[in-house]
Design an enzyme around this catalytic site. Structure first.
Site, PDB file in Angstrom:
ATOM      1  N   GLU A 214     -20.095  45.483  47.323  1.00  0.00           N
ATOM      2  CA  GLU A 214     -18.637  46.132  47.945  1.00  0.00           C
ATOM      3  C   GLU A 214     -19.270  47.185  48.359  1.00  0.00           C
ATOM      4  O   GLU A 214     -18.995  47.228  49.842  1.00  0.00           O
ATOM      5  CB  GLU A 214     -18.127  46.015  46.484  1.00  0.00           C
ATOM      6  CG  GLU A 214     -17.423  44.759  46.083  1.00  0.00           C
ATOM      7  CD  GLU A 214     -16.809  43.603  46.709  1.00  0.00           C
ATOM      8  OE1 GLU A 214     -16.489  44.062  48.183  1.00  0.00           O
ATOM      9  OE2 GLU A 214     -16.259  42.482  46.608  1.00  0.00           O
ATOM     10  N   ARG A 218     -18.706  47.042  52.233  1.00  0.00           N
ATOM     11  CA  ARG A 218     -17.673  47.704  53.453  1.00  0.00           C
ATOM     12  C   ARG A 218     -17.936  49.417  53.872  1.00  0.00           C
ATOM     13  O   ARG A 218     -18.074  49.180  54.962  1.00  0.00           O
ATOM     14  CB  ARG A 218     -16.166  47.672  52.177  1.00  0.00           C
ATOM     15  CG  ARG A 218     -16.098  46.141  51.892  1.00  0.00           C
ATOM     16  CD  ARG A 218     -15.364  46.872  50.972  1.00  0.00           C
ATOM     17  NE  ARG A 218     -14.970  45.360  49.820  1.00  0.00           N
ATOM     18  CZ  ARG A 218     -13.320  44.984  49.589  1.00  0.00           C
ATOM     19  NH1 ARG A 218     -12.553  45.928  50.217  1.00  0.00           N
ATOM     20  NH2 ARG A 218     -13.364  43.654  48.463  1.00  0.00           N
ATOM     21  N   ASP A 347     -21.010  32.373  47.978  1.00  0.00           N
ATOM     22  CA  ASP A 347     -20.665  31.998  49.785  1.00  0.00           C
ATOM     23  C   ASP A 347     -21.703  32.813  50.643  1.00  0.00           C
ATOM     24  O   ASP A 347     -22.499  32.524  51.818  1.00  0.00           O
ATOM     25  CB  ASP A 347     -19.835  32.178  49.592  1.00  0.00           C
ATOM     26  CG  ASP A 347     -18.816  33.969  49.665  1.00  0.00           C
ATOM     27  OD1 ASP A 347     -19.737  34.808  48.798  1.00  0.00           O
ATOM     28  OD2 ASP A 347     -18.014  34.633  49.434  1.00  0.00           O
ATOM     29  N   GLU A 482     -11.361  34.201  56.172  1.00  0.00           N
ATOM     30  CA  GLU A 482     -12.763  33.533  56.734  1.00  0.00           C
ATOM     31  C   GLU A 482     -11.983  32.303  57.389  1.00  0.00           C
ATOM     32  O   GLU A 482     -12.913  32.245  58.046  1.00  0.00           O
ATOM     33  CB  GLU A 482     -13.106  32.779  55.123  1.00  0.00           C
ATOM     34  CG  GLU A 482     -13.950  33.958  54.342  1.00  0.00           C
ATOM     35  CD  GLU A 482     -12.404  34.603  53.587  1.00  0.00           C
ATOM     36  OE1 GLU A 482     -11.471  34.473  53.294  1.00  0.00           O
ATOM     37  OE2 GLU A 482     -13.338  35.846  53.039  1.00  0.00           O
TER      38      GLU A 482
HETATM   39  C1  DMJ Z   1     -14.492  40.517  51.871  1.00  0.00           C
HETATM   40  O1  DMJ Z   1     -14.443  41.706  51.248  1.00  0.00           O
HETATM   41  C2  DMJ Z   1     -16.165  39.856  52.771  1.00  0.00           C
HETATM   42  O2  DMJ Z   1     -15.946  38.922  53.549  1.00  0.00           O
HETATM   43  C3  DMJ Z   1     -16.447  39.201  51.273  1.00  0.00           C
HETATM   44  O3  DMJ Z   1     -18.256  38.418  52.027  1.00  0.00           O
HETATM   45  C4  DMJ Z   1     -15.983  38.014  50.972  1.00  0.00           C
HETATM   46  N1  DMJ Z   1     -14.791  38.719  50.320  1.00  0.00           N
HETATM   47  C5  DMJ Z   1     -13.936  39.566  51.212  1.00  0.00           C
HETATM   48  C6  DMJ Z   1     -13.038  38.746  52.119  1.00  0.00           C
HETATM   49  O4  DMJ Z   1     -12.191  37.124  51.130  1.00  0.00           O
END
Ligand code: DMJ
Length: 584
Positions: A214, A218, A347, A482
């Site tokens: 994270e 970010r 994912d 998404e």
């Molecule tokens: C974000 O922090 C990123 O896109 C991550 O890959 C998936 N989850 C969240 C948004 O939904």
């Protein structure tokens, strides 16, 4: 062992914001600032209090006797729902503690059109031209930013209903996630104030556990992209400082990094209940670490990140390119094998295979090979169509049983497939992207609020007469990006205006059901109830970092604005440059 597995599966899911960090996190504030009045479980909590809808469906718990799991039942079991005040088009923050109205919870009673009682703030009116739409996105950003500035400045997340803030790592997540969005939108004053905070206040010298993934996507991603857009050395200096403080995560027997790093102490560790890391987490930090090495000419970041990919590339246990959701930091082996998903925990592994290949000038064959194989695995094992309308979706495989469950998170996939096709990969990837984008659009359109739930179950039976079933525990919307992300890619590559129109509809729905009057937007509990969507009192940083950025880029006519032939977006929507191809 089973107890340990259950612990891990029920508890930790960063994609669903179920981090357990607050338990041992010195800056933790899940309940610090005001009493929890939310009605659905706060998903950051111990396993005994939480149910992670994403994972618990597929493991343990439910009896699944058929090869295909049809589990759309139980929608009347939504006993937890208590409704927080709702006044129509815009949520009144100061009404958040009113007693719940006696709403009829039966689905049949849910109005099909948004309620718009007399005392609401008027809905946004626009002729829908490009200029109007861009301005509407800017307005949405300004509104979100106002809430953050007024009540959460310098903290991780805004709690717009209680006019307070939440802390996760104590790194100003929303502020940093927003920097490049503000730059792109031309919000100069806001950007300058935020930059001043980064310069004066942002410090990584603090005794705090942060999540490697994270923080990388970010904060490191946000700083690197802002450096590229602005050319301001400040952001690269901060990125270097953070990068060096994340390095202890890689000191493991296997070189598969730990999930958590204490950036002040220089120590790292896995979650308390396991020595596993989440697969998507350890394989979705590479774009940022590789770029940091390129910019600093210090190879250490690239080396540790590439090593993870090398290990995973040669690891046995994949299923036609599909990967399990966990990997052990001691042995370096996959664990909890048998569950395959394109949703939470896996994912962005797939996303970063393709994006690293593009970032590196399409020179790294192993990445391409793994990506192509994975797409074939998805097509073979996970893609199905609904019985009613033949909607194409991506389900999950759980110990050889197909589960027609799809996280909203999976809606990144059409955009990624389209990006691959644009870069010369097979045309049928684009065909699948077109079909999946339609499905993700339907996940919004078929809901009474026009907003997608977190998870849907698709019906394979034509006799059902419906495509989508939403379980009570899955009805929340966290302002996720998404689908808008995929709409952006699809519009850029096809120029079909329907993708813009679908994005516009989503923006209207965010404004109608998640906008909080005094500033900010809130995640909601129930996308099926336009009268009482149930504000959750939280604005995720990715709403500003990703959702609104992709929305803006979707409506912009300037195809050179972050051209997809020059930039690759990290999984938090922070654009990083595609490297020049190495000389042959
Ligand atoms: C974000 O922090 C990123 O896109 C991550 O890959 C998936 N989850 C969240 C948004 O939904």
């Amino acid at each position: 062992m089973w107890v340990q597995m259950l612990f891990q599966i029920l508890w930790w899911s960063p994609e669903n914001q179920t981090s357990p960090f607050w338990l041992n996190h010195p800056l933790s504030s899940s309940c610090l600032f005001y009493p929890q009045k939310k009605t659905f479980p706060n998903k950051r909590g111990p396993p005994s209090l939480q149910k992670d809808g994403n994972i618990s469906d597929t493991v343990g718990g439910e009896k699944q006797e058929q090869d295909v799991v049809q589990d759309g039942e139980g929608e009347e079991e939504d006993k937890e729902k208590k409704i927080v005040s709702w006044r129509g088009a815009m949520i009144e923050a100061d009404q958040a503690t009113e007693p719940p109205p006696s709403a009829d919870e039966k689905e049949a009673a849910v109005p099909r059109v948004p309620a718009n009682p007399a005392n609401t703030v008027p809905l946004e009116v626009s002729t829908g031209t490009t200029v109007d739409r861009l301005e509407a996105v800017r307005d949405a950003f300004r509104h979100a930013w106002k809430g953050y500035k007024d009540y959460a400045w310098g903290h991780d997340e805004l709690k717009p209903i209680s006019k307070s803030f939440g802390e996760w790592f104590g790194l100003g997540l929303t502020l940093i996630d927003s920097l490049d969005t503000m730059w792109i939108m031309g919000l100069k004053e806001e950007f300058a104030e935020a930059k001043n905070w980064v310069e004066k206040e942002l410090s990584f010298n603090k005794n705090v556990d942060v999540n490697l993934f994270e923080t990388t996507i970010r904060v490191l991603g946000g700083l690197l992209s802002t450096f590229h857009l602005t050319g301001d050395q400040l952001f690269l200096d901060k990125a270097k400082d953070l990068g060096s403080k994340l390095m202890p995560a890689f000191k493991t027997p296997s070189k598969i990094p730990f999930s958590d790093v204490n950036i002040g102490k220089g120590t790292a560790h896995p979650p308390r209940w396991t020595s596993d890391s989440t697969l998507a987490e350890v394989t979705s930090i590479q774009l940022e670490f590789r770029e940091l090495s390129r910019l600093t000419q210090d190879p250490q970041y690239q080396e540790v990140a590439n090593e993870v990919m090398r290990l995973v590339h040669k690891l046995p246990g994949k299923h036609d390119g599909l990967v399990p959701m966990f990997i052990n930091t001691n042995s370096g082996q996959f664990t909890h094998k048998g569950v395959f998903t394109l949703g939470a925990r896996a994912d962005s592994y797939y996303e970063y295979l393709l994006k690293q290949w593009i970032q590196g000038g399409k020179a790294e064959d192993d990445l391409l090979e793994d990506y192509l194989q994975a797409v074939e695995g998805v097509k073979k094992h996970l893609v199905r169509q609904t019985g009613a309308s033949r909607l194409t979706f991506v389900g999950e495989l759980s110990h050889n049983r197909f589960n027609p469950k799809m996280d909203h998170l999976v809606c990144f996939l059409p955009g990624t497939l389209a990006l691959g096709a644009h870069n010369g990969l097979p045309g049928d990837h684009m065909d699948l992207a077109v079909e999946l984008t339609e499905t993700c659009h339907q996940m919004y359109k078929q809901m009474e609020t026009g907003l997608s739930p977190e998870i849907v179950h698709f019906s394979l039976q034509a006799s059902d007469g419906r495509d989508v079933v939403v379980k009570p525990a899955d009805r929340h919307n966290l302002l996720r990006p998404e689908t808008v992300e995929s709409l952006f890619y699809m519009y850029r590559f096809t120029k079909e205006t329907k993708y813009r129109d679908w994005g516009w509809d989503i923006l209207q729905s965010f404004n109608n059901y998640t906008k909080v009057s005094d500033g900010g937007y809130t995640s909601i509990n129930n996308v099926r109830d336009p009268v009482n969507p149930g504000p959750r009192d939280k604005m995720e940083s990715f709403f500003l970092g990703e959702t609104l950025k992709y929305m803006y880029l979707l409506f912009s006519d300037d195809m050179e604005l972050l051209s997809l032939d020059k930039y690759i977006f990290n999984t938090e929507a922070h654009p990083l440059p595609i490297w020049p191809s190495p000389p042959k």
